[in-house]
Design an enzyme around this catalytic site. Structure first.
Site, PDB file in Angstrom:
ATOM      1  CB  SER A 130      -0.937   0.006   1.207  1.00  0.00           C
ATOM      2  OG  SER A 130      -1.711  -1.157   1.251  1.00  0.00           O
ATOM      3  CG  HIS A 196      -2.372   3.725   3.348  1.00  0.00           C
ATOM      4  ND1 HIS A 196      -3.658   3.292   3.516  1.00  0.00           N
ATOM      5  CD2 HIS A 196      -1.612   2.614   3.304  1.00  0.00           C
ATOM      6  CE1 HIS A 196      -3.690   1.977   3.577  1.00  0.00           C
ATOM      7  NE2 HIS A 196      -2.451   1.536   3.451  1.00  0.00           N
TER       8      HIS A 196
END
Length: 251
Positions: A130, A196
């Site tokens: 991610s 993220h």
């Protein structure tokens, strides 16, 4: 809101994206049998995932790399690979194969380090691509803010596919990650929001020199915020499945 495709497939074969997709899928399949044994799976993630406390204590640096190819489940893998497939090919086209691979790895490592900095003594292992893919999304936003992205919107019983500019879809995604970063304790399990958010910002920063070499705002003016090859137009056609009157199937 889930992206399903963009309107600018790559102008050349994205070999690195294909390779990363294959590597992540093959690695996942190699340890998928461990999901039936929670103890063995936990040991595996503790060994090859990022455990911030280990990094803080000067150990496990290799996990900054290995964790990028591990996923906590099929949906985790599928979601990450979908985002990489949609946004990665255009960046590889622009940066070149080697340049994009180095960019991807740098974003992943940068995102991991930010996660460690925020939660330096956490003993919860973190896995997933991610952070690296968030960096790809940050780079995509800088280079192609007006590229069209088709997203699937699901609101309870309302389901619709709409086309939106990349700046809107990616901007909202980043806002949600930032909100999660601020409101959720990073020492606990769950989504690594700081990875993220950090990966997205790292991707923006690493793409900035390339964007400036292309002309900066003048590049946006020349391309109108789109990739430099013609877009592909998709049409959503009506279903060919015949509709039956309600009294033919009501019970």
């Amino acid at each position: 809101m889930f992206p399903i495709r963009d309107h600018n497939p790559s102008g050349r074969t994205p070999y690195v994206v294909y390779g990363l997709l294959a590597a992540n899928i093959l690695v996942f399949l190699s340890y998928s049998g461990l999901f039936s044994d929670e103890r063995a799976l936990t040991w595996f993630f503790m060994e090859y995932g990022i455990v911030p406390r280990r990094i803080t204590m000067g150990e496990g640096y290799a996990t900054l790399f290995t964790s990028m190819f591990l996923h906590a489940g099929f949906m985790h893998l599928a979601g990450n690979m979908l985002f990489l497939w949609i946004f990665g090919d255009n960046l590889e086209d622009e940066m070149g194969h080697v340049g994009f691979l180095l960019f991807y790895l740098a974003c992943g490592i940068g995102a991991a380090l930010i996660h460690v900095i925020v939660a330096p003594y956490s003993t919860v292992p973190t896995v997933g691509a991610s952070g690296a893919i968030a960096g790809v999304m940050g780079g995509y936003l800088l280079l192609y803010p007006r590229a069209r992205v088709d997203v699937l919107i699901i609101l309870i019983i309302f389901i619709q596919i709409v086309s939106v500019p990349a700046w809107l879809m990616l901007g909202l995604w980043f806002l949600f990650q930032l909100m999660g970063s601020v409101n959720i304790n990073p020492d606990r399990g769950g989504v690594a929001y700081w990875a993220h958010t950090g990966g997205f910002v790292v991707g923006l920063i690493l793409t900035l020199p390339h964007w400036l070499r292309l002309g900066g705002p003048d590049f946006w003016h020349r391309t109108r915020g789109h990739p430099r090859h013609p877009p592909h137009e998709y049409r959503i056609t009506a279903s060919r499945i015949p509709k039956l009157p309600r009294d033919r199937w009501r019970r």
